[in-house]
Design a protein around this motif. Structure first.
Motif, PDB file in Angstrom:
ATOM      1  N   PHE A 203      11.901  12.044  -7.620  1.00  0.00           N
ATOM      2  CA  PHE A 203      12.431  11.037  -8.541  1.00  0.00           C
ATOM      3  C   PHE A 203      13.039   9.871  -7.761  1.00  0.00           C
ATOM      4  CE2 PHE A 203      12.342  14.876 -11.163  1.00  0.00           C
ATOM      5  CZ  PHE A 203      11.749  14.400 -12.322  1.00  0.00           C
ATOM      6  N   ASN A 204      13.664  10.166  -6.605  1.00  0.00           N
ATOM      7  CA  ASN A 204      14.144   9.086  -5.733  1.00  0.00           C
ATOM      8  C   ASN A 204      12.986   8.217  -5.271  1.00  0.00           C
ATOM      9  OD1 ASN A 204      16.542  11.336  -4.559  1.00  0.00           O
ATOM     10  ND2 ASN A 204      17.106   9.326  -5.299  1.00  0.00           N
ATOM     11  N   ILE A 205      11.869   8.860  -4.967  1.00  0.00           N
ATOM     12  CA  ILE A 205      10.683   8.127  -4.500  1.00  0.00           C
ATOM     13  C   ILE A 205      10.116   7.267  -5.617  1.00  0.00           C
ATOM     14  CG2 ILE A 205       8.314   8.396  -3.660  1.00  0.00           C
ATOM     15  CD1 ILE A 205       9.324  11.022  -2.299  1.00  0.00           C
ATOM     16  N   LEU A 206      10.021   7.842  -6.810  1.00  0.00           N
ATOM     17  CA  LEU A 206       9.500   7.095  -7.959  1.00  0.00           C
ATOM     18  C   LEU A 206      10.381   5.885  -8.257  1.00  0.00           C
ATOM     19  CD1 LEU A 206       7.173   7.310 -10.009  1.00  0.00           C
ATOM     20  CD2 LEU A 206       8.739   8.556 -11.511  1.00  0.00           C
ATOM     21  N   LYS A 207      11.685   6.041  -8.084  1.00  0.00           N
ATOM     22  CA  LYS A 207      12.635   4.955  -8.324  1.00  0.00           C
ATOM     23  C   LYS A 207      12.560   3.879  -7.247  1.00  0.00           C
ATOM     24  CE  LYS A 207      17.610   4.152  -8.855  1.00  0.00           C
ATOM     25  NZ  LYS A 207      18.951   4.774  -8.760  1.00  0.00           N
TER      26      LYS A 207
ATOM     27  N   ILE B 108      22.788   2.355   0.522  1.00  0.00           N
ATOM     28  CA  ILE B 108      23.361   3.624   0.065  1.00  0.00           C
ATOM     29  C   ILE B 108      22.841   3.932  -1.341  1.00  0.00           C
ATOM     30  CG2 ILE B 108      25.499   4.851  -0.494  1.00  0.00           C
ATOM     31  CD1 ILE B 108      26.905   3.060   1.551  1.00  0.00           C
ATOM     32  N   PHE B 109      22.383   5.174  -1.557  1.00  0.00           N
ATOM     33  CA  PHE B 109      21.876   5.564  -2.866  1.00  0.00           C
ATOM     34  C   PHE B 109      22.221   7.028  -3.145  1.00  0.00           C
ATOM     35  CE2 PHE B 109      18.571   6.590   0.159  1.00  0.00           C
ATOM     36  CZ  PHE B 109      18.047   7.795  -0.297  1.00  0.00           C
ATOM     37  N   ASP B 110      22.048   7.454  -4.412  1.00  0.00           N
ATOM     38  CA  ASP B 110      22.290   8.841  -4.806  1.00  0.00           C
ATOM     39  C   ASP B 110      21.061   9.677  -4.481  1.00  0.00           C
ATOM     40  OD1 ASP B 110      24.888   8.591  -5.813  1.00  0.00           O
ATOM     41  OD2 ASP B 110      24.148   7.823  -7.723  1.00  0.00           O
ATOM     42  N   PHE B 111      21.227  10.585  -3.538  1.00  0.00           N
ATOM     43  CA  PHE B 111      20.154  11.428  -3.022  1.00  0.00           C
ATOM     44  C   PHE B 111      20.151  12.737  -3.815  1.00  0.00           C
ATOM     45  CE2 PHE B 111      18.830  14.647   0.146  1.00  0.00           C
ATOM     46  CZ  PHE B 111      17.668  14.089   0.636  1.00  0.00           C
ATOM     47  N   LEU B 112      19.003  13.127  -4.374  1.00  0.00           N
ATOM     48  CA  LEU B 112      18.914  14.281  -5.262  1.00  0.00           C
ATOM     49  C   LEU B 112      18.324  15.511  -4.562  1.00  0.00           C
ATOM     50  CD1 LEU B 112      17.475  12.523  -8.444  1.00  0.00           C
ATOM     51  CD2 LEU B 112      19.862  12.971  -7.894  1.00  0.00           C
ATOM     52  N   LYS B 113      18.935  16.663  -4.816  1.00  0.00           N
ATOM     53  CA  LYS B 113      18.405  17.941  -4.352  1.00  0.00           C
ATOM     54  C   LYS B 113      18.758  19.000  -5.391  1.00  0.00           C
ATOM     55  CE  LYS B 113      18.487  19.154  -0.021  1.00  0.00           C
ATOM     56  NZ  LYS B 113      18.897  19.524   1.358  1.00  0.00           N
TER      57      LYS B 113
ATOM     58  N   VAL C 194       2.035   6.798  -7.169  1.00  0.00           N
ATOM     59  CA  VAL C 194       0.967   7.683  -7.646  1.00  0.00           C
ATOM     60  C   VAL C 194       1.234   9.120  -7.213  1.00  0.00           C
ATOM     61  CG1 VAL C 194      -1.495   8.202  -7.468  1.00  0.00           C
ATOM     62  CG2 VAL C 194      -0.739   5.833  -7.689  1.00  0.00           C
ATOM     63  N   PHE C 195       1.573   9.322  -5.941  1.00  0.00           N
ATOM     64  CA  PHE C 195       1.778  10.670  -5.402  1.00  0.00           C
ATOM     65  C   PHE C 195       2.962  11.354  -6.073  1.00  0.00           C
ATOM     66  CE2 PHE C 195       3.147  13.972  -2.603  1.00  0.00           C
ATOM     67  CZ  PHE C 195       2.022  14.414  -1.913  1.00  0.00           C
ATOM     68  N   SER C 196       4.096  10.658  -6.180  1.00  0.00           N
ATOM     69  CA  SER C 196       5.300  11.276  -6.737  1.00  0.00           C
ATOM     70  C   SER C 196       5.140  11.593  -8.218  1.00  0.00           C
ATOM     71  CB  SER C 196       6.518  10.376  -6.519  1.00  0.00           C
ATOM     72  OG  SER C 196       6.342   9.109  -7.136  1.00  0.00           O
ATOM     73  N   LEU C 197       4.511  10.692  -8.969  1.00  0.00           N
ATOM     74  CA  LEU C 197       4.300  10.925 -10.395  1.00  0.00           C
ATOM     75  C   LEU C 197       3.388  12.125 -10.626  1.00  0.00           C
ATOM     76  CD1 LEU C 197       5.043   9.815 -13.161  1.00  0.00           C
ATOM     77  CD2 LEU C 197       3.031   8.342 -13.044  1.00  0.00           C
ATOM     78  N   ALA C 198       2.305  12.211  -9.853  1.00  0.00           N
ATOM     79  CA  ALA C 198       1.388  13.345  -9.978  1.00  0.00           C
ATOM     80  C   ALA C 198       2.080  14.646  -9.585  1.00  0.00           C
ATOM     81  CB  ALA C 198       0.155  13.111  -9.110  1.00  0.00           C
TER      82      ALA C 198
ATOM     83  N   TRP D  18       0.819  -1.212   0.000  1.00  0.00           N
ATOM     84  CA  TRP D  18       0.000   0.000   0.000  1.00  0.00           C
ATOM     85  C   TRP D  18       0.853   1.262   0.000  1.00  0.00           C
ATOM     86  CZ3 TRP D  18       0.599   3.629   3.781  1.00  0.00           C
ATOM     87  CH2 TRP D  18       1.147   3.227   5.007  1.00  0.00           C
ATOM     88  N   LYS D  19       1.963   1.208   0.726  1.00  0.00           N
ATOM     89  CA  LYS D  19       2.824   2.383   0.816  1.00  0.00           C
ATOM     90  C   LYS D  19       3.569   2.627  -0.492  1.00  0.00           C
ATOM     91  CE  LYS D  19       6.098   4.463   4.105  1.00  0.00           C
ATOM     92  NZ  LYS D  19       5.239   5.616   4.426  1.00  0.00           N
ATOM     93  N   ARG D  20       4.021   1.552  -1.127  1.00  0.00           N
ATOM     94  CA  ARG D  20       4.737   1.698  -2.392  1.00  0.00           C
ATOM     95  C   ARG D  20       3.806   2.217  -3.490  1.00  0.00           C
ATOM     96  NH1 ARG D  20       8.388   3.735  -4.939  1.00  0.00           N
ATOM     97  NH2 ARG D  20       9.070   2.734  -6.861  1.00  0.00           N
TER      98      ARG D  20
END
Length: 402
Positions: free
Chosen positions: A311-315, A188-193, A147-151, A140-142
């Protein structure tokens, strides 16, 4: 017992392998024969393949084929010294280890024995003895995150464009800032700002934190100099301490445990105290940071700099709501048992401590922040996530300049 296979045509290597004690070596000339020699006759039978380096393109084909065909092999490349580029190429195609092409029988046998002793962890087809506990994000969270990040990306695209233009106009450098962050399960991941600082900001962190002040650092008076005794180690150490009068200046109880290093002696209580201070001051936050650009101050005030994390969330690196991913230098200080639970939860764009901190005017200790992260990980649900999102949307303007 692990089987031994040689793939190559070097007679000197063949001669040395014949003298490996207690081992029957199968000699092959091409990778298909080597793959056939590695076919298991019993369950969980494993093989060490000594692979003689040859033409690189042919080697890559052979190594790739071996790993694709045989899941039970550990490949050792017999080679002269490799360049960094060559080493990377061979590692990517599947080499597990390297050994000098003129290695002695003793060296080869030591390598075989080392691998045999660790058979249970070096081969992929052996199930782990202990199940490693890992957090897995609920369906449910994914789905909500996607949906939220894409919108949000579609609706906020004009702000993305305008912000990128403003950043490029004010200062040279990339529009986006990437940094390594530690999220769920210590991944560990590439965090975007959006970049809000000048390009050399990270190099100046130590200098700025000393001059501007770390908001999370405990504000305490300077402690007296730690009682660390520099002394030679050995039978005469105690006598030299007595001769120099150290005993009169330093009162150590009979039951005090002393930790001895190569060139120092320190009381365990002092060592533990310093370690606790390092952990409590793990989070770094600078007030009125001079490294921030004018555009950076604006986009930070309105949290626009955080938008690329959609985009991190969408990924799948993060969730909309969760515990803030930490920089490596902060996360490495939070590996004690009391801190691990904060990483056994979703990593998020916003979270419980962010909305609670704003409610306190930004005044929150590192320990309070850690406890809120742990509490979220233990209690999160859909209703709590909606409450945090609502509070974030209604209080996203930061009054303090941090």
């Amino acid at each position: 017992m692990i089987g031994i296979v040689y793939l190559g045509t070097n007679p000197l290597t063949e001669e040395r392998l014949k003298y490996i004690p207690g081992r029957l070596v199968k000699f092959t000339k091409n990778y298909k024969d080597a793959a056939a020699a590695c076919a298991p006759r019993v369950h969980n039978e494993h093989f060490i393949v000594f692979f003689e380096k040859n033409v690189r393109s042919e080697d890559i084909t052979a190594i790739t084929y071996l790993h694709k065909t045989c899941k039970n092999v550990y490949i050792i490349l017999l080679t002269t010294p490799l360049t960094n580029e060559e080493r990377l190429i061979y590692q990517k195609c599947g080499i597990n280890d390297t050994l000098d092409i003129v290695a002695s029988v003793t060296d080869m046998n030591k390598k075989i024995q080392f691998i045999s002793d660790r058979e249970g962890v070096l081969f992929e087809d052996i199930a782990p003895k202990h199940k490693i506990l890992r957090f897995k994000i609920p369906v449910w969270k994914r789905l909500f995150d996607i949906v939220f990040s894409l919108a949000a990306i579609i609706l906020l695209s004009p702000i993305f464009i305008l912000t990128a233009i403003a950043i490029r106009i004010e200062s040279p450098g990339p529009v986006l800032f990437k940094s390594k962050r530690v999220g769920t399960n210590y991944t560990i991941f590439d965090f975007l700002k959006f970049r809000s600082m000048y390009v050399d900001a990270e190099k100046r962190l130590k200098e700025v934190s000393q001059s501007a002040g770390n908001q999370y650092a405990d504000k305490v008076e300077e402690e007296e100099e730690k009682h660390i005794i520099t002394a030679p180690l050995g039978d005469e150490a105690e006598l030299e301490m007595m001769d120099t009068g150290i005993e009169s200046d330093m009162m150590i109880s009979d039951d005090e445990v002393m930790l001895v290093g190569d060139d120092f002696v320190v009381a365990e209580s002092d060592f533990n105290k310093q370690k606790e201070e390092d952990i409590s001051n793990a989070f770094v936050k600078i007030e009125n940071d001079p490294r921030v650009t004018k555009v950076g101050r604006f986009i930070r005030k309105y949290s626009i700099d955080e938008l690329p994390q959609l985009f991190n969330i969408l990924k799948g690196d993060m969730s909309i709501v969760g515990n803030r991913p930490l920089p490596l230098y902060e996360a490495e200080k939070l590996t004690a048992d009391s801190s691990i639970d904060r990483f056994m939860a979703p990593a998020g764009l916003t979270g419980l401590w962010q909305v609670e901190e704003r409610g306190k005017g930004g005044a929150m200790s590192a320990e309070e922040r850690k406890q809120l992260d742990i509490r979220y990980g233990q209690t999160y649900n859909f209703v709590l996530d909606m409450k945090i999102i609502f509070r974030t949307l209604t209080a996203f303007i930061q009054k303090e300049n941090v």
